[in-house]
Motif scaffolding. Structure first.
Motif, mmCIF file in Angstrom:
data_model
loop_
_atom_site.group_PDB
_atom_site.id
_atom_site.type_symbol
_atom_site.label_atom_id
_atom_site.label_comp_id
_atom_site.label_asym_id
_atom_site.label_seq_id
_atom_site.Cartn_x
_atom_site.Cartn_y
_atom_site.Cartn_z
ATOM 1 N N LYS A 51 0.732 -0.980 0.291
ATOM 2 C CA LYS A 51 0.318 0.047 0.333
ATOM 3 C C LYS A 51 0.759 1.160 -0.192
ATOM 4 O O LYS A 51 1.971 1.998 1.074
ATOM 5 N N LEU A 52 0.214 1.818 -0.643
ATOM 6 C CA LEU A 52 0.806 3.774 -0.670
ATOM 7 C C LEU A 52 0.514 4.448 1.027
ATOM 8 O O LEU A 52 -0.828 4.501 0.850
ATOM 9 N N VAL A 53 1.159 5.035 1.390
ATOM 10 C CA VAL A 53 0.413 6.167 2.878
ATOM 11 C C VAL A 53 0.917 7.388 2.091
ATOM 12 O O VAL A 53 1.872 7.333 1.577
ATOM 13 N N PHE A 54 -0.192 8.380 2.430
ATOM 14 C CA PHE A 54 -0.608 9.304 1.083
ATOM 15 C C PHE A 54 -0.064 10.575 2.469
ATOM 16 O O PHE A 54 -0.592 10.422 3.489
ATOM 17 N N GLY A 55 0.455 12.277 2.191
ATOM 18 C CA GLY A 55 0.642 13.126 2.838
ATOM 19 C C GLY A 55 -0.799 13.891 2.609
ATOM 20 O O GLY A 55 -2.235 13.573 1.133
ATOM 21 N N GLN A 56 -0.859 14.782 3.176
ATOM 22 C CA GLN A 56 -2.165 15.949 3.109
ATOM 23 C C GLN A 56 -2.562 16.471 1.718
ATOM 24 O O GLN A 56 -2.792 16.962 1.486
ATOM 25 N N GLY A 57 -1.260 16.153 1.162
ATOM 26 C CA GLY A 57 -1.209 17.541 -0.417
ATOM 27 C C GLY A 57 -0.275 18.777 -0.332
ATOM 28 O O GLY A 57 -0.596 19.123 1.150
ATOM 29 N N THR A 58 -0.404 19.350 -1.373
ATOM 30 C CA THR A 58 -0.022 20.718 -1.159
ATOM 31 C C THR A 58 -0.664 21.108 -2.484
ATOM 32 O O THR A 58 -0.719 20.782 -4.009
ATOM 33 N N LEU A 93 0.028 -6.978 -11.892
ATOM 34 C CA LEU A 93 -0.719 -7.941 -11.346
ATOM 35 C C LEU A 93 -1.097 -7.590 -9.916
ATOM 36 O O LEU A 93 -1.648 -8.538 -8.831
ATOM 37 N N TYR A 94 -0.576 -6.412 -9.800
ATOM 38 C CA TYR A 94 -0.773 -5.926 -8.131
ATOM 39 C C TYR A 94 -1.885 -4.907 -8.355
ATOM 40 O O TYR A 94 -2.157 -4.066 -8.971
ATOM 41 N N PHE A 95 -2.959 -5.224 -7.884
ATOM 42 C CA PHE A 95 -4.698 -4.220 -7.538
ATOM 43 C C PHE A 95 -5.552 -3.383 -6.182
ATOM 44 O O PHE A 95 -5.137 -4.148 -5.618
ATOM 45 N N GLY A 119 4.953 -3.651 -10.261
ATOM 46 C CA GLY A 119 6.508 -3.557 -9.536
ATOM 47 C C GLY A 119 5.624 -2.301 -8.250
ATOM 48 O O GLY A 119 5.053 -2.386 -7.638
ATOM 49 N N ASN A 120 7.044 -1.424 -8.144
ATOM 50 C CA ASN A 120 6.374 -0.660 -6.870
ATOM 51 C C ASN A 120 5.585 0.755 -7.791
ATOM 52 O O ASN A 120 4.940 1.233 -6.511
ATOM 53 N N GLU A 121 5.876 1.157 -8.523
ATOM 54 C CA GLU A 121 4.938 1.933 -9.196
ATOM 55 C C GLU A 121 3.423 2.326 -9.412
ATOM 56 O O GLU A 121 3.638 1.480 -10.418
ATOM 57 N N GLN A 122 2.081 2.048 -8.749
ATOM 58 C CA GLN A 122 1.344 2.857 -9.193
ATOM 59 C C GLN A 122 0.973 3.042 -10.071
ATOM 60 O O GLN A 122 0.820 4.490 -9.951
ATOM 61 N N TYR A 123 0.168 2.747 -11.317
ATOM 62 C CA TYR A 123 -0.689 3.742 -12.166
ATOM 63 C C TYR A 123 -2.246 4.045 -11.728
ATOM 64 O O TYR A 123 -3.008 2.662 -11.338
ATOM 65 N N PHE A 124 -2.844 5.440 -11.661
ATOM 66 C CA PHE A 124 -3.986 4.946 -11.225
ATOM 67 C C PHE A 124 -5.418 5.937 -12.305
ATOM 68 O O PHE A 124 -5.143 6.324 -13.133
ATOM 69 N N GLY A 125 -6.772 5.169 -11.979
ATOM 70 C CA GLY A 125 -7.710 5.771 -12.322
ATOM 71 C C GLY A 125 -7.782 7.472 -12.214
ATOM 72 O O GLY A 125 -7.804 7.799 -11.689
ATOM 73 N N PRO A 126 -8.643 7.447 -12.459
ATOM 74 C CA PRO A 126 -9.283 8.657 -12.745
ATOM 75 C C PRO A 126 -9.959 9.163 -11.696
ATOM 76 O O PRO A 126 -10.597 10.103 -11.646
ATOM 77 N N GLY A 127 -10.866 8.103 -10.900
ATOM 78 C CA GLY A 127 -11.865 8.121 -9.881
ATOM 79 C C GLY A 127 -12.594 7.609 -10.474
ATOM 80 O O GLY A 127 -13.549 8.321 -11.465
ATOM 81 N N THR A 128 -14.055 6.923 -9.171
ATOM 82 C CA THR A 128 -15.575 6.876 -9.298
ATOM 83 C C THR A 128 -15.326 7.917 -8.048
ATOM 84 O O THR A 128 -15.519 7.655 -6.758
ATOM 85 N N ARG A 129 -16.435 8.871 -8.235
ATOM 86 C CA ARG A 129 -16.843 9.972 -7.209
ATOM 87 C C ARG A 129 -18.138 9.791 -6.865
ATOM 88 O O ARG A 129 -19.458 9.631 -7.252
#
Lengths: 109, 111
Positions: A96-103, B30-32, B97-107
């Protein structure tokens, strides 16, 4: 205590200024990420660092593992750089990633 | 360039209803992951998924939440009985791997 702290929380600057955003963390990490979030909410990954320095266009990210500190710099800032910049860390032994609060950065023309 | 996609972009639901948020990760990843961001707050980790099972979850991810990879492409987050406090932006991410790619989100808005 927050594991990831960013400063400043808000930053307003004039176009062309050199911008620095700081991130400090208190835990062992596998990597540190700088992310950009635009007003619509979407998150874009800018950098992933585990040591040293990375540069992409006008953006530079550095990390000092010993001091548990990272900085994001923007050279020749532009209004389109206005966004929320988020520092996030990947913890050792976890995915998992742990996030800062953002700037929140605002660049005025 | 490959990207993570999410549907819908905005979901409005009534308290107590079930919702399913959908994500299509990048195909060779492979990781979600699912994260959420309550308005005005920082992004929080919900759950990670690898090899068809949950590999890590946060204390937020209680019995009301479940994840599934029903086929080779989709990755879903189900909230069984929504509460007002589930209103947030939900982000899916994927990585190889370590770098995660994000989707645009669902509100998600719970009324």
């Amino acid at each position: 205590k927050n594991e990831v702290e960013q400063s400043p929380q808000n930053l307003t600057a004039q176009e062309g200024e050199f911008i620095t955003i700081n991130c400090s963390y208190s835990v062992g990490i596998s990597a540190l990420h700088w992310l950009q979030q635009h007003p619509g909410g979407g998150i874009v990954s800018l950098f992933m660092l585990s040591s040293g320095k990375k540069k992409h266009g006008r953006l530079i990210a550095t990390i000092n593992i010993q001091e548990k500190h990272s900085s994001l710099h923007i050279t020749a800032s532009h209004p389109r750089d206005s966004a929320v910049y988020i520092c996030a860390v990947g913890l050792w032994g976890a995915q998992k990633l742990v996030f800062g609060q953002g700037t929140r950065l605002t660049i005025n023309p | 360039e490959p990207e993570v996609t999410q549907t819908p972009s905005h979901q409005v639901t009534q308290m107590g209803q079930e919702v399913i948020l959908r994500c299509v990760p990048i195909s060779n990843h492979l990781y979600f992951y699912w994260y959420r961001q309550i308005l005005g707050q920082k992004v929080e980790f919900l759950v990670s998924f690898y090899n068809n099972e949950i590999s890590e979850k946060s204390e937020i991810f209680d019995d009301q939440f479940s994840v599934e990879r029903p086929d080779g492409s989709n990755f879903t987050l189900k909230i069984r009985s929504t509460k007002l406090e589930d209103s947030a932006m939900y982000f899916c991410a994927s990585s190889e791997g370590n770098e995660q790619y994000f989707g645009p989100g669902t509100r998600l808005t719970v009324t």
